[in-house]
Design an enzyme around this catalytic site. Sequence first.
Site, PDB file in Angstrom:
ATOM      1  N   ARG B 299      81.893  26.170 107.367  1.00 17.11           N
ATOM      2  CA  ARG B 299      81.869  25.035 108.001  1.00 17.11           C
ATOM      3  C   ARG B 299      82.201  23.820 106.831  1.00 17.11           C
ATOM      4  O   ARG B 299      81.327  23.500 105.842  1.00 17.11           O
ATOM      5  CB  ARG B 299      80.441  24.634 108.292  1.00 17.11           C
ATOM      6  N   HIS B 303      76.915  19.449 109.154  1.00 15.61           N
ATOM      7  CA  HIS B 303      76.606  20.319 110.371  1.00 15.61           C
ATOM      8  C   HIS B 303      76.726  19.395 111.518  1.00 15.61           C
ATOM      9  O   HIS B 303      77.372  20.006 112.518  1.00 15.61           O
ATOM     10  CB  HIS B 303      74.898  20.620 110.336  1.00 15.61           C
ATOM     11  N   TYR B 312      72.544  20.004  99.829  1.00 13.43           N
ATOM     12  CA  TYR B 312      71.959  21.432  99.558  1.00 13.43           C
ATOM     13  C   TYR B 312      73.111  22.733  99.267  1.00 13.43           C
ATOM     14  O   TYR B 312      72.788  23.673  99.311  1.00 13.43           O
ATOM     15  CB  TYR B 312      71.341  21.900 100.965  1.00 13.43           C
TER      16      TYR B 312
END
Lengths: 465, 405
Positions: B299, B303, B312
Amino acid sequence: MATKQFRLPDVGEGLTEAEILGWSVAVGDVVKVNQILVEIETAKAAVELPSPFAGTVGALLVEAGQTVDVGTPIIEIEVAGAEPDAKPAAKPAPAAGAAPAAKPAAEAPKREPVLVGYGVAQSATTRRARKNAPAAASPAPAAVASAASAPPAPVAAAPSVAPSAPAPAAQAPTVAPTHVLAKPLVRKLAKDLGVDLSTITPAREDGVITREEVERAAAAPAASPVAAPAVAALAEDRRVPIKGVRKATAAAMVASAFTAPHVTEFLTLDVSRTVKLVERLRAQPEYRDVKVSPLLITAKALISATRKFPEINASWDEAAQEIVLRGSVNLGIAAATPRGLVVPNIKGAERLTLRQLADALAQLTATAREGKTPLADLTGGTITITNVGVFGVDTGTPILNPGEAAILAFGAIKQQPWVHKGKVKPRWVTTLALSFDHRLVDGELGSRFLREVGRALEDPAAVLL
Amino acid sequence: MTPVVLANDEGDRMTGRRAVEKSTTPNPASGSTKRAPQGRGTRRTTGLKDEPEFIQLLTPTGERIDHPDYPLELSPEEARSLYRDMVLVRRVDAEGTALQRQGELGLWASLLGQEAAQIGSGRAMRPDDFAFPTYREHGVAWCKGVPPVNLLGMFRGVNNGGWDPNENNFNLYTIVIGSQALHAVGYAMGVQRDGGDSAVIAYFGDGASSQGDVLESFVFGASYNAPVVFFCQNNQWAISEPTSRQFRVPLYQRAAGFGFPGVRVDGNDVLACLAVTRAALEHARSGQGPMLIEAFTYRMGAHTTSDDPTRYRSSDEVESWRAKDPIVRLKAYLDREALADETFYKTVDDEADELAAQIRSGCLALPDPDPLSMFEHSYAAPHAQVAEERAFLADYLAGFAEEEH
């Protein structure tokens, strides 16, 4: 040519504001649709906002570094061949409660730029009043009125939330939280039958009211009035008006217990040497006409420890948002008097010799028992000892005298088996309990302080004399 | 060995399907339970330490390679159309993100980086095959013929879906993580009982693979030998949770424990995704039961628009995946084989611009729903309590109307 405003969108599901990190465009720049205009930072992320319009930047309405509410116009773009926004004249005015501007007709006639998922956060001002709002439902007209008349809130960023009027706790309808246990269907049945569940005493052991009990209550002849079974006449309750010292004590305890987060630590220790010291002092001519007790040594130990840890002799000033480190030790002694609990204090106790401290203690307690303590002695305390040991109990968890950061409970001194020099021997043992205000006293400070007091009582000659 | 023929129209596709012989169908892991079927001659590494190989037909530099189990014949036209699909879908996705940033959508889940997995698997389906998506399958929706603007309604908050699932055999987006895998198995069991030869694909992500629903669907799919393909887009991150925390064994190897084959495919290789999904669909529709495909992808974006991935994961990691971009890879292949020229690319780009503009105007023109419409589909049949609540809200709204006069 028309002026379009781009309002700060909610880019993260329920955010209310964002900080402008920096503009990527300047007044006069020609921008395309989806060209990055500005970077903003929300509570969730730093994101770039692309332009919804193609045109020329007319004005940047907010500066980098500013935090603005969602829905605030942040940029104006001159768009060729489009109809103007509804309110083109109201330019850089931070239109706090302004009506949302209409969208270009070309895109979507009559669509308001209300962002998805919520109405533009215009607070209560733009909310339409309900016509048929039941009068009873309007929750607190008084509160609204007082909020309106209240002086403007000092904090600038408090647009809609009125400074909460002091809750009229006393007048609040006392809805006693009667915790009746019943299944939803039974509750529904009770509601339908007009049975107040709180009047039913459940037979079941777990206290859950059953359907049968509700039906029985409904069938019962209109609640037999005043049919209180005449059990053998019990002594009547006595009601004592709350006033004076009791009232002041209650207020002080409530204020203290629910504003200062209390932590209490305990220390059990061998005070045989203190007991011996007390005996020795009593034998000395110098102390012949004054009362010498372990409390005196404890007071001295406490004062001595504050010298080592002055931060414990402090006060939390909520209004000023400051911690006040007290210049002198005004030692409070909780005294039980016929009129109730009073806590007179000895001003400047750190300057007193042991003998002077003994005098001061004796005078303080005598005056208190006579109920003649002057007001000056009751105010300005900085740290307190409560001598619960005189009542024969081991210790307690004392509540702080309001405004002080620490209170020491001094328990009973009893002979107990204690390991002394490698052997179990009967020794004089007591337990100290120190409560402190955790807002300004950390566990480390509290622990070290208590340990220091304990050290002095374990070996008073070395520490105090 | 009979190749799977990529067909131009449905008729040919049917023929192509019939042409599939046993040799092209992956063997269930029955014999050797140690490993799900994999390439023998052309194993490729994922480029990650300690990761097993995956099936790849196109290298990141656009070099075409063959795989004995998953052969693929591709006409130039088909190669170009796959490129076009990926470019258009990427543009649809970018417009969705922009519209969210402009306050026109409440949320958008970007597919950036996963175009090959979606277009490859989406193009492998027949029109009668049914797809059960998550909320990110914009590429699959495109392949199934759902107009892109219809995808926006739910994200704009003006409807609860925006298309008729039966019209395109593409179920509504499912926000609840993993529940669609159960729906897919149930649908597949229905197909089975109807005696049809359609197949079903359940889409889900690596995060959903930790969800009970997905594992239950594995059990049911296997127990009933349902004609379902479990297509997991392993994009490495379940929001901020890395796959390293979710998988003690590579995801595709879990299939062996449930009793059906599992394969890992290069999810950034549209050709491999196409060939493998096609084989898995054949496997399903020929009565051999489920198969798990783990499309190993990444990805590239957040998100959703509410997420900040920089908190992160490292930019180094993102950059290493950028080098494997599915569109760049296919373009490199087209260039290498001289299958497309600048005119073609320009045409596709123009088409993308046009599509984006359509989506933008279409999004802004989506009608706001009548507040009372929320009650219409709560129950299929009239319901007393819903009627009562509807009447209450109608009365409440009427209170404002009167006020405005």
